[in-house]
Design a protein around this motif. Structure first.
Motif: not given
Length: 409
Positions: A401-409
Motif C-alpha cells: 500500500v502506498n499511503f498519501k496524506v493530503g493537505q487541507y486548507a
C-alpha cells in the motif's frame, strides 16, 4: 471417563423402522414381535470417537449421511438405538431452526426461557441480557413474538443466547449457513473466543474451508458410518477427492516424495521452486519473483492428448492461499511421445504471505475418450517452503500500500 475428555461417543447407532404402507404400522402393533412388517434403516451405525476439552471437531459428509442425527444424539434430543454418549460439562447447542424457542413468546422472553432451561438464575440471565441483545442486533424486535422473525433474525438471537451461556461444549448444526456475511464473520470471531477460553466445539458445515480453519480434527460421516477421522486438513482433502470422483489410488498421501512409483499413464518426476536467478530454494521472501518447474513424463498415453495442470499453496491449517492452472490461463498442453518427458515452468510473484511454512499441492489431468478431464496425478503437500517477511503481515495475505496524506486548507 477421563477428566480431559469433553465428549465420549461409544458404538453410537440410530435405527428407524420404515413401513411400506400405513396399515403395516397397525399390523406391527397387533402382531408384536411375532412378525415383522417394517424394514430397518440405520441412520447411524457404530460411531465412536472422543472430543478433548478445548478441541474443535468439524463434521462433514453429504446430505443424508447422518451428521444431524449424530448431533441430536450428542445433545440428548434423540435417543440412540445403540451405544452411549457421555458429556462432561454444560452443553449448549444450535440445531434446527425453532428448537428451544417458543414462537408465541417475545425474543426477550425466549432469552430468559433458554437461560432457565440451561440452569441459569433470573439474575444471571439479566446480567447477560444486554450482551445477548447487542450481539443479536435485532433492535426493537427483541420485544416482538419470535413467530414474526425472519430466518436470519431467528439465527442471530439463537446464536447470541447459546454463546453467552458459558458452555463447556458448543454444538452447531449448519445454522450459520443462513446468516448474512457480516453476522457470520462476527460468529466466527466469537467461536475463536470460545476456543481460546477452552470450550469444546462441534460443528457441521458444508464449508470445508471453514472446517479447515476452525477445526483441530474432522469427522467424515458417510452412509451412517464413520468413514474417516483425523487431522482436519487430511480428512477434508479425502472428502473433497471423493466428492470429485478422484480415486485414492491417484491421490498420493500428503508429504510423498518424488518420483512416485505408481502405475499411472502420466508421472511427475520432479518439482522445484526456483528463485529469480534460477536457483532451487526452500526459503523465500514474500513478494519476490519465483518459478515453479515441473517435469512430467508420459508413460502410456498416446502423443498429443490434451492435459491440464494446476497447483496450489496452503498454509499450516491446510487452507488454500493461492494457486493457478493451465486451463484458466489458456495454456495448451499436450502429451509428448510415450516415454518422453517435458518441463513446464510457471513464473509468478509470491503474494505478501505471513511468515511461516507453506506446502505445495499439484494435480495433472488428461482428456479421456468421453471428452472429460480425468485425474492422472494428484500430489498433496508434497513439498514445503518457508516464507520470510519484509513487512509485517497480520492477515492471510498482505498488500503493498502506498499511503498519501493530503493537505487541507
Amino acid at each position: 471417563m477421563s477428566s480431559d475428555i469433553a465428549i465420549k461417543v461409544s458404538g453410537l447407532g440410530k435405527c428407524y423402522h420404515l413401513y411400506d404402507a400405513p396399515r403395516h404400522r397397525l399390523l406391527q402393533i397387533l402382531f408384536g414381535k411375532k412378525r415383522q412388517f417394517f424394514r430397518e434403516y440405520w441412520a447411524l451405525s457404530d460411531v465412536s470417537f472422543d472430543v478433548r476439552k478445548g478441541e474443535t471437531i468439524g463434521i462433514i459428509g453429504r446430505n443424508g449421511a447422518g451428521k444431524s442425527t449424530l448431533l441430536q444424539m450428542l445433545c440428548g434430543t434423540l435417543h440412540p438405538t445403540a451405544g452411549t454418549v457421555q458429556v462432561n460439562g454444560r452443553l449448549a447447542a444450535l440445531l434446527e431452526l425453532g428448537a428451544g424457542f417458543n414462537p408465541e413468546f417475545t425474543g426477550r422472553e425466549n432469552v430468559f426461557l433458554s437461560g432457565a432451561l440451561h440452569g441459569l438464575s433470573n439474575a444471571q440471565i439479566q446480567e447477560r441480557f444486554d450482551d445477548i441483545a447487542a450481539f443479536a442486533d435485532i433492535g426493537g424486535f427483541i420485544d416482538q413474538a419470535v413467530k414474526t422473525y425472519s430466518t436470519g433474525m431467528f439465527v442471530r438471537l439463537a446464536f447470541a443466547v447459546q454463546v453467552h451461556l458459558d458452555p463447556d461444549v458448543f454444538v452447531i448444526d449448519e445454522a450459520l449457513a443462513v446468516g448474512d456475511q457480516r453476522f457470520v464473520q462476527k460468529c466466527y470471531r466469537k467461536l475463536e473466543e470460545l476456543k481460546s477460553r477452552g470450550t469444546s466445539l462441534l460443528f457441521v458445515s458444508h464449508d470445508t474451508t471453514a472446517i479447515k480453519m476452525l477445526s483441530d480434527r474432522a469427522v467424515w460421516i458417510h452412509d451412517g458410518k464413520l468413514r474417516k477421522i483425523g487431522d482436519a486438513s487430511t480428512v477434508v482433502d479425502a472428502y473433497r477427492n471423493w466428492a470429485d470422483g478422484i480415486s485414492e489410488s491417484i491421490a498420493a498421501p500428503a508429504g510423498t516424495s518424488l518420483p512416485i512409483d505408481k502405475q499411472a499413464d502420466l508421472a511427475v518426476n520432479k518439482v522445484s521452486l526456483l528463485t529469480s536467478e534460477g536457483r532451487e530454494s526452500s526459503t523465500f521472501i514474500h513478494g519476490e519473483s519465483v518459478t515453479l518447474s515441473i517435469d512430467i513424463q508420459n508413460r502410456g498415453l498416446p502423443v498429443g492428448i490434451p492435459i491440464r495442470l494446476g497447483f496450489s499453496a496452503r498454509n499450516n491449517r491446510g487452507v488454500e492461499i493461492f494457486g493457478s492452472n493451465t486451463f484458466d490461463s489458456q495454456v495448451v498442453l499436450e502429451t509428448p511421445e510415450p516415454g518422453a518427458s517435458m518441463t513446464l515452468k510457471a513464473d509468478f510473484r509470491l503474494p505478501l504471505l505471513a511468515a511461516g511454512v507453506y506446502t505445495m499441492s499439484l494435480n495433472v489431468d488428461a482428456l479421456n475418450s468421453e471428452g472429460n478431464y480425468e485425474a492422472e496425478v494428484m500430489l498433496v503437500d508434497f513439498f514445503s517452503f518457508h516464507i520470510d517477511e519484509r513487512v509485517k503481515v497480520y492477515t492471510l495475505i498482505g498488500v503493498d500500500v502506498n499511503f498519501k496524506v493530503g493537505q487541507y486548507a
